[in-house]
Design a protein around this motif. Structure first.
Motif, PDB file in Angstrom:
ATOM      1  N   ILE A  84       0.834  -1.206   0.000  1.00  0.00           N
ATOM      2  CA  ILE A  84       0.000   0.000   0.000  1.00  0.00           C
ATOM      3  C   ILE A  84       0.868   1.256   0.000  1.00  0.00           C
ATOM      4  O   ILE A  84       0.594   2.218  -0.727  1.00  0.00           O
ATOM      5  CB  ILE A  84      -0.987  -0.035   1.176  1.00  0.00           C
ATOM      6  N   ILE A  85       1.939   1.238   0.776  1.00  0.00           N
ATOM      7  CA  ILE A  85       2.865   2.388   0.784  1.00  0.00           C
ATOM      8  C   ILE A  85       3.457   2.597  -0.600  1.00  0.00           C
ATOM      9  O   ILE A  85       3.554   3.729  -1.085  1.00  0.00           O
ATOM     10  CB  ILE A  85       3.968   2.184   1.852  1.00  0.00           C
ATOM     11  N   LEU A  86       3.825   1.498  -1.267  1.00  0.00           N
ATOM     12  CA  LEU A  86       4.375   1.598  -2.626  1.00  0.00           C
ATOM     13  C   LEU A  86       3.335   2.146  -3.600  1.00  0.00           C
ATOM     14  O   LEU A  86       3.659   2.995  -4.450  1.00  0.00           O
ATOM     15  CB  LEU A  86       4.882   0.233  -3.090  1.00  0.00           C
ATOM     16  N   LEU A  87       2.094   1.694  -3.483  1.00  0.00           N
ATOM     17  CA  LEU A  87       1.033   2.210  -4.349  1.00  0.00           C
ATOM     18  C   LEU A  87       0.822   3.712  -4.144  1.00  0.00           C
ATOM     19  O   LEU A  87       0.657   4.466  -5.105  1.00  0.00           O
ATOM     20  CB  LEU A  87      -0.278   1.455  -4.101  1.00  0.00           C
ATOM     21  N   ILE A  88       0.855   4.132  -2.891  1.00  0.00           N
ATOM     22  CA  ILE A  88       0.709   5.566  -2.588  1.00  0.00           C
ATOM     23  C   ILE A  88       1.894   6.335  -3.164  1.00  0.00           C
ATOM     24  O   ILE A  88       1.727   7.388  -3.780  1.00  0.00           O
ATOM     25  CB  ILE A  88       0.564   5.789  -1.068  1.00  0.00           C
ATOM     26  N   TYR A  89       3.101   5.794  -2.972  1.00  0.00           N
ATOM     27  CA  TYR A  89       4.304   6.437  -3.506  1.00  0.00           C
ATOM     28  C   TYR A  89       4.230   6.575  -5.028  1.00  0.00           C
ATOM     29  O   TYR A  89       4.657   7.584  -5.596  1.00  0.00           O
ATOM     30  CB  TYR A  89       5.546   5.637  -3.099  1.00  0.00           C
ATOM     31  N   LYS A  90       3.669   5.571  -5.686  1.00  0.00           N
ATOM     32  CA  LYS A  90       3.555   5.584  -7.148  1.00  0.00           C
ATOM     33  C   LYS A  90       2.400   6.459  -7.639  1.00  0.00           C
ATOM     34  O   LYS A  90       2.158   6.550  -8.836  1.00  0.00           O
ATOM     35  CB  LYS A  90       3.374   4.158  -7.681  1.00  0.00           C
ATOM     36  N   GLY A  91       1.661   7.070  -6.725  1.00  0.00           N
ATOM     37  CA  GLY A  91       0.611   8.002  -7.111  1.00  0.00           C
ATOM     38  C   GLY A  91      -0.767   7.407  -7.248  1.00  0.00           C
ATOM     39  O   GLY A  91      -1.667   8.065  -7.773  1.00  0.00           O
ATOM     40  N   HIS A  92      -0.977   6.206  -6.791  1.00  0.00           N
ATOM     41  CA  HIS A  92      -2.288   5.560  -6.876  1.00  0.00           C
ATOM     42  C   HIS A  92      -3.121   5.918  -5.639  1.00  0.00           C
ATOM     43  O   HIS A  92      -3.305   5.107  -4.746  1.00  0.00           O
ATOM     44  CB  HIS A  92      -2.137   4.036  -6.995  1.00  0.00           C
ATOM     45  N   HIS A  93      -3.598   7.148  -5.624  1.00  0.00           N
ATOM     46  CA  HIS A  93      -4.428   7.609  -4.507  1.00  0.00           C
ATOM     47  C   HIS A  93      -5.277   8.786  -4.974  1.00  0.00           C
ATOM     48  O   HIS A  93      -5.012   9.389  -6.011  1.00  0.00           O
ATOM     49  CB  HIS A  93      -3.565   8.005  -3.303  1.00  0.00           C
ATOM     50  N   HIS A  96      -7.790  14.036  -2.553  1.00  0.00           N
ATOM     51  CA  HIS A  96      -8.168  14.464  -1.208  1.00  0.00           C
ATOM     52  C   HIS A  96      -8.305  13.244  -0.311  1.00  0.00           C
ATOM     53  O   HIS A  96      -8.936  12.256  -0.681  1.00  0.00           O
ATOM     54  CB  HIS A  96      -9.492  15.235  -1.240  1.00  0.00           C
ATOM     55  N   VAL A  97      -7.724  13.329   0.862  1.00  0.00           N
ATOM     56  CA  VAL A  97      -7.763  12.233   1.821  1.00  0.00           C
ATOM     57  C   VAL A  97      -8.986  12.387   2.708  1.00  0.00           C
ATOM     58  O   VAL A  97      -9.301  13.483   3.168  1.00  0.00           O
ATOM     59  CB  VAL A  97      -6.480  12.214   2.690  1.00  0.00           C
ATOM     60  N   THR A  98      -9.679  11.276   2.930  1.00  0.00           N
ATOM     61  CA  THR A  98     -10.849  11.292   3.812  1.00  0.00           C
ATOM     62  C   THR A  98     -10.686  10.247   4.917  1.00  0.00           C
ATOM     63  O   THR A  98     -10.071   9.206   4.712  1.00  0.00           O
ATOM     64  CB  THR A  98     -12.155  11.021   3.035  1.00  0.00           C
ATOM     65  N   PHE A  99     -11.212  10.577   6.073  1.00  0.00           N
ATOM     66  CA  PHE A  99     -11.229   9.650   7.201  1.00  0.00           C
ATOM     67  C   PHE A  99     -12.659   9.224   7.520  1.00  0.00           C
ATOM     68  O   PHE A  99     -12.913   8.693   8.602  1.00  0.00           O
ATOM     69  CB  PHE A  99     -10.602  10.305   8.445  1.00  0.00           C
ATOM     70  N   ALA A 100     -13.588   9.439   6.611  1.00  0.00           N
ATOM     71  CA  ALA A 100     -15.010   9.185   6.833  1.00  0.00           C
ATOM     72  C   ALA A 100     -15.314   7.688   6.685  1.00  0.00           C
ATOM     73  O   ALA A 100     -15.939   7.257   5.718  1.00  0.00           O
ATOM     74  CB  ALA A 100     -15.847  10.010   5.875  1.00  0.00           C
ATOM     75  N   PHE A 101     -14.877   6.904   7.678  1.00  0.00           N
ATOM     76  CA  PHE A 101     -15.101   5.457   7.643  1.00  0.00           C
ATOM     77  C   PHE A 101     -16.588   5.123   7.609  1.00  0.00           C
ATOM     78  O   PHE A 101     -17.011   4.232   6.889  1.00  0.00           O
ATOM     79  CB  PHE A 101     -14.434   4.775   8.848  1.00  0.00           C
ATOM     80  N   VAL A 191      -8.250   1.852   0.408  1.00  0.00           N
ATOM     81  CA  VAL A 191      -9.372   1.644  -0.526  1.00  0.00           C
ATOM     82  C   VAL A 191     -10.282   2.864  -0.519  1.00  0.00           C
ATOM     83  O   VAL A 191     -10.768   3.300  -1.577  1.00  0.00           O
ATOM     84  CB  VAL A 191     -10.140   0.352  -0.176  1.00  0.00           C
ATOM     85  N   MET A 192     -10.523   3.454   0.657  1.00  0.00           N
ATOM     86  CA  MET A 192     -11.349   4.650   0.740  1.00  0.00           C
ATOM     87  C   MET A 192     -10.741   5.810  -0.046  1.00  0.00           C
ATOM     88  O   MET A 192     -11.461   6.657  -0.577  1.00  0.00           O
ATOM     89  CB  MET A 192     -11.485   5.103   2.211  1.00  0.00           C
ATOM     90  N   ASN A 193      -9.414   5.862  -0.098  1.00  0.00           N
ATOM     91  CA  ASN A 193      -8.713   6.992  -0.679  1.00  0.00           C
ATOM     92  C   ASN A 193      -7.934   6.646  -1.955  1.00  0.00           C
ATOM     93  O   ASN A 193      -7.052   7.402  -2.362  1.00  0.00           O
ATOM     94  CB  ASN A 193      -7.741   7.594   0.363  1.00  0.00           C
ATOM     95  N   ALA A 194      -8.272   5.532  -2.573  1.00  0.00           N
ATOM     96  CA  ALA A 194      -7.521   5.089  -3.747  1.00  0.00           C
ATOM     97  C   ALA A 194      -7.866   5.876  -4.999  1.00  0.00           C
ATOM     98  O   ALA A 194      -7.109   5.855  -5.964  1.00  0.00           O
ATOM     99  CB  ALA A 194      -7.759   3.597  -3.990  1.00  0.00           C
ATOM    100  N   GLY A 195      -8.976   6.537  -5.003  1.00  0.00           N
ATOM    101  CA  GLY A 195      -9.357   7.344  -6.166  1.00  0.00           C
ATOM    102  C   GLY A 195      -9.832   6.514  -7.346  1.00  0.00           C
ATOM    103  O   GLY A 195      -9.636   6.898  -8.499  1.00  0.00           O
ATOM    104  N   TRP A 196     -10.419   5.389  -7.090  1.00  0.00           N
ATOM    105  CA  TRP A 196     -10.913   4.525  -8.177  1.00  0.00           C
ATOM    106  C   TRP A 196     -12.239   4.999  -8.684  1.00  0.00           C
ATOM    107  O   TRP A 196     -13.078   5.478  -8.084  1.00  0.00           O
ATOM    108  CB  TRP A 196     -11.029   3.084  -7.713  1.00  0.00           C
TER     109      TRP A 196
END
Length: 196
Positions: A84-93, A96-101, A191-196
């Protein structure tokens, strides 16, 4: 041809080192009484060598026993977090980050139902294993219990473990279960913040 950057070269090198260190440690566990290099193994996979170690487990150390269970739980959780850290580093996010679980689970009710069922099943299975332990009957395999935790039943397992005082002396549950919960929170957050 794919051009590798510094991060990819680093990950390749650290995972080769991780694989070698894991094999050396596995050899030492099997052939010496006190020659393990657990600290080096831990540092190596925390630095990103978990994929190499996971491959060595799959190829050379498939037999799951109580003695190697904690390392397996730790390597799997760290491996998933590092992916997941690698995916974030590669720009897969998302931008805007949300914490709205709660909003996420309200929008994905089937996922919420799945987690509810898995936690209930895991709670019941841990309780059955405790009853079987007291009655000296056949027990539920550790791999099955850990599989239920990884499949989403970690909260039910944690509640059952402390409510029934079951598996509270086993580090692959007392340390592994909170680690699995952290890993699952990281996965859900991504998954919440992946931007899919």
């Amino acid at each position: 041809m794919i051009e590798l950057g510094k991060v990819e070269y680093y990950l390749l090198a650290i995972n080769v080192i991780g694989a070698v260190v894991y094999l050396i440690n596995m050899f030492l566990y099997r052939h010496t009484s006190n020659g393990q290099i657990n600290v080096i193994v831990t540092i190596t996979f925390l630095l990103g060598g978990s994929a190499g170690m996971l491959l060595m487990m799959l190829f050379f150390d498939r037999k799951a026993v109580k003695e190697n269970m904690m390392s397996r739980v730790f390597v799997i959780c760290i491996f998933i977090i590092q992916i997941i850290i690698l995916l974030i580093y590669k720009g897969h996010h998302a931008e805007h980050v949300t914490f709205a679980f709660w909003k996420f689970f309200a929008d994905h009710r089937m996922l919420l139902i799945y987690f509810g069922i898995m936690n209930l099943v895991t709670f019941i299975v841990f309780a059955i294993d405790k009853v079987n332990a007291r009655a000296h009957r056949s027990r539920i395999r550790i791999v099955t219990l850990l599989g239920l935790l990884f499949a989403g039943g970690s909260i039910g397992g944690l509640i059952s473990m402390y409510l029934f005082r079951h598996k509270t002396q086993k580090d692959y549950f007392t340390v592994g279960m909170p680690l699995i919960i952290i890993m699952q929170i990281v996965v859900i957050f991504y998954v919440m913040n992946a931007g899919w």
